[in-house]
Every structure is written in C-alpha cells, then in structure tokens.
Design a protein around this motif. Sequence first.
Motif, mmCIF file in Angstrom:
data_model
loop_
_atom_site.group_PDB
_atom_site.id
_atom_site.type_symbol
_atom_site.label_atom_id
_atom_site.label_comp_id
_atom_site.label_asym_id
_atom_site.label_seq_id
_atom_site.Cartn_x
_atom_site.Cartn_y
_atom_site.Cartn_z
ATOM 1 N N ASN A 295 -14.987 43.114 20.073
ATOM 2 C CA ASN A 295 -14.974 42.513 18.744
ATOM 3 C C ASN A 295 -15.059 43.600 17.672
ATOM 4 O O ASN A 295 -14.348 43.547 16.667
ATOM 5 C CB ASN A 295 -16.113 41.509 18.583
ATOM 6 C CG ASN A 295 -16.001 40.726 17.300
ATOM 7 O OD1 ASN A 295 -14.930 40.282 16.924
ATOM 8 N ND2 ASN A 295 -17.120 40.570 16.612
ATOM 9 N N ASN A 296 -15.915 44.593 17.892
ATOM 10 C CA ASN A 296 -16.009 45.707 16.946
ATOM 11 C C ASN A 296 -14.690 46.466 16.850
ATOM 12 O O ASN A 296 -14.252 46.827 15.750
ATOM 13 C CB ASN A 296 -17.139 46.661 17.341
ATOM 14 C CG ASN A 296 -18.505 46.078 17.105
ATOM 15 O OD1 ASN A 296 -18.687 45.168 16.290
ATOM 16 N ND2 ASN A 296 -19.497 46.579 17.817
ATOM 17 N N GLN A 297 -14.053 46.715 17.994
ATOM 18 C CA GLN A 297 -12.758 47.400 17.998
ATOM 19 C C GLN A 297 -11.723 46.593 17.220
ATOM 20 O O GLN A 297 -10.927 47.148 16.460
ATOM 21 C CB GLN A 297 -12.278 47.634 19.423
ATOM 22 C CG GLN A 297 -13.045 48.687 20.165
ATOM 23 C CD GLN A 297 -12.538 48.840 21.604
ATOM 24 O OE1 GLN A 297 -11.401 48.504 21.923
ATOM 25 N NE2 GLN A 297 -13.391 49.355 22.473
ATOM 26 N N PHE A 298 -11.732 45.284 17.419
ATOM 27 C CA PHE A 298 -10.797 44.395 16.725
ATOM 28 C C PHE A 298 -11.011 44.477 15.217
ATOM 29 O O PHE A 298 -10.048 44.588 14.444
ATOM 30 C CB PHE A 298 -10.959 42.965 17.237
ATOM 31 C CG PHE A 298 -10.088 41.969 16.541
ATOM 32 C CD1 PHE A 298 -8.718 41.958 16.754
ATOM 33 C CD2 PHE A 298 -10.632 41.033 15.673
ATOM 34 C CE1 PHE A 298 -7.905 41.040 16.104
ATOM 35 C CE2 PHE A 298 -9.832 40.117 15.023
ATOM 36 C CZ PHE A 298 -8.464 40.120 15.241
ATOM 37 N N GLN A 299 -12.277 44.423 14.791
ATOM 38 C CA GLN A 299 -12.584 44.495 13.366
ATOM 39 C C GLN A 299 -12.153 45.840 12.770
ATOM 40 O O GLN A 299 -11.630 45.897 11.661
ATOM 41 C CB GLN A 299 -14.081 44.265 13.118
ATOM 42 C CG GLN A 299 -14.577 42.881 13.507
ATOM 43 C CD GLN A 299 -13.839 41.760 12.799
ATOM 44 O OE1 GLN A 299 -13.464 41.871 11.645
ATOM 45 N NE2 GLN A 299 -13.604 40.658 13.505
ATOM 46 N N GLU A 300 -12.363 46.927 13.523
ATOM 47 C CA GLU A 300 -11.940 48.247 13.069
ATOM 48 C C GLU A 300 -10.417 48.325 12.933
ATOM 49 O O GLU A 300 -9.902 48.904 11.972
ATOM 50 C CB GLU A 300 -12.434 49.330 14.029
ATOM 51 C CG GLU A 300 -13.932 49.555 13.962
ATOM 52 C CD GLU A 300 -14.446 50.496 15.049
ATOM 53 O OE1 GLU A 300 -13.615 51.101 15.781
ATOM 54 O OE2 GLU A 300 -15.675 50.629 15.160
ATOM 55 N N LEU A 301 -9.703 47.737 13.887
ATOM 56 C CA LEU A 301 -8.238 47.721 13.808
ATOM 57 C C LEU A 301 -7.748 46.928 12.600
ATOM 58 O O LEU A 301 -6.798 47.336 11.921
ATOM 59 C CB LEU A 301 -7.635 47.142 15.087
ATOM 60 C CG LEU A 301 -7.604 48.083 16.282
ATOM 61 C CD1 LEU A 301 -7.171 47.336 17.545
ATOM 62 C CD2 LEU A 301 -6.676 49.255 16.023
ATOM 63 N N GLU B 137 -5.519 48.442 9.614
ATOM 64 C CA GLU B 137 -4.278 47.791 9.218
ATOM 65 C C GLU B 137 -4.281 47.516 7.719
ATOM 66 O O GLU B 137 -3.293 47.770 7.027
ATOM 67 C CB GLU B 137 -4.091 46.485 10.001
ATOM 68 C CG GLU B 137 -2.845 45.720 9.617
ATOM 69 C CD GLU B 137 -2.756 44.375 10.307
ATOM 70 O OE1 GLU B 137 -1.653 44.021 10.729
ATOM 71 O OE2 GLU B 137 -3.801 43.683 10.404
ATOM 72 N N GLN B 138 -5.394 47.014 7.224
ATOM 73 C CA GLN B 138 -5.501 46.713 5.791
ATOM 74 C C GLN B 138 -5.346 47.980 4.950
ATOM 75 O O GLN B 138 -4.660 47.982 3.932
ATOM 76 C CB GLN B 138 -6.846 46.033 5.489
ATOM 77 C CG GLN B 138 -7.013 45.626 4.043
ATOM 78 C CD GLN B 138 -5.976 44.614 3.592
ATOM 79 O OE1 GLN B 138 -5.560 43.746 4.353
ATOM 80 N NE2 GLN B 138 -5.551 44.727 2.348
ATOM 81 N N GLU B 139 -5.967 49.069 5.400
ATOM 82 C CA GLU B 139 -5.852 50.343 4.686
ATOM 83 C C GLU B 139 -4.411 50.838 4.686
ATOM 84 O O GLU B 139 -3.926 51.345 3.673
ATOM 85 C CB GLU B 139 -6.783 51.380 5.312
ATOM 86 C CG GLU B 139 -8.251 51.086 5.080
ATOM 87 C CD GLU B 139 -9.176 51.964 5.911
ATOM 88 O OE1 GLU B 139 -8.692 52.865 6.646
ATOM 89 O OE2 GLU B 139 -10.399 51.748 5.837
ATOM 90 N N LEU C 131 0.759 51.791 1.894
ATOM 91 C CA LEU C 131 2.198 51.540 1.792
ATOM 92 C C LEU C 131 2.537 50.835 0.484
ATOM 93 O O LEU C 131 3.562 51.140 -0.146
ATOM 94 C CB LEU C 131 2.690 50.721 2.988
ATOM 95 C CG LEU C 131 2.688 51.435 4.335
ATOM 96 C CD1 LEU C 131 3.040 50.461 5.454
ATOM 97 C CD2 LEU C 131 3.646 52.620 4.331
ATOM 98 N N SER C 132 1.689 49.899 0.083
ATOM 99 C CA SER C 132 1.924 49.183 -1.177
ATOM 100 C C SER C 132 1.827 50.132 -2.363
ATOM 101 O O SER C 132 2.606 50.019 -3.317
ATOM 102 C CB SER C 132 0.924 48.039 -1.348
ATOM 103 O OG SER C 132 1.148 47.043 -0.389
#
Length: 80
Positions: A43-49, A53-55, A60-61
């Motif tokens: 779950n921690n790995q998922f949250q970090e990913l 992704e958001q960063e 890119l934006s």
Amino acid sequence: MSWIKDIQSEYLSVQNKFGQLAMAKLNLQDKINEVEDLDKDLNNQFQELKQKEQELVEKLSEKYGQGNLDPKTGVFTPVE
C-alpha cells in the motif's frame, strides 16, 4: 478399573490435541501478521507511485501545458 485408564487416556489425548491446536493457531497468526505487513508495504509503494505520477503530470503540464500523454506511444496531445 480399565475404564478409569480409558478415561484418563482420552483426557490426555484431548489435552494433546488442545496443545497442537494452540500451536497451529500461533503459526497461523504469524502468517496473518506477515500478510498484513506485506499489505502495508505494498500500500505504501502504491501511494508513493501515485505521488510520483502526480509529480510527473505536474512537470509535464508546466513544460508542455495541459494535454494528454499516451504512455504506449509517447505522443503528447495538447488540450485546446
């Protein structure tokens, strides 16, 4: 007299089975704890990913403006 020995023998058998059951429960609890720890780690790995992704989307934006990036082709399509 043999019936007394039979009852005593059955008591010992039941007590032994209780001990085996207690050990099995301890082993299962250990496995449950391992699975729960793995679940937390994943779950921690998922949250970090998700954060990475958001960063990336924000970077890119900033660089290219609003749009969509096809991860398979690498083609960026700006939003008009």
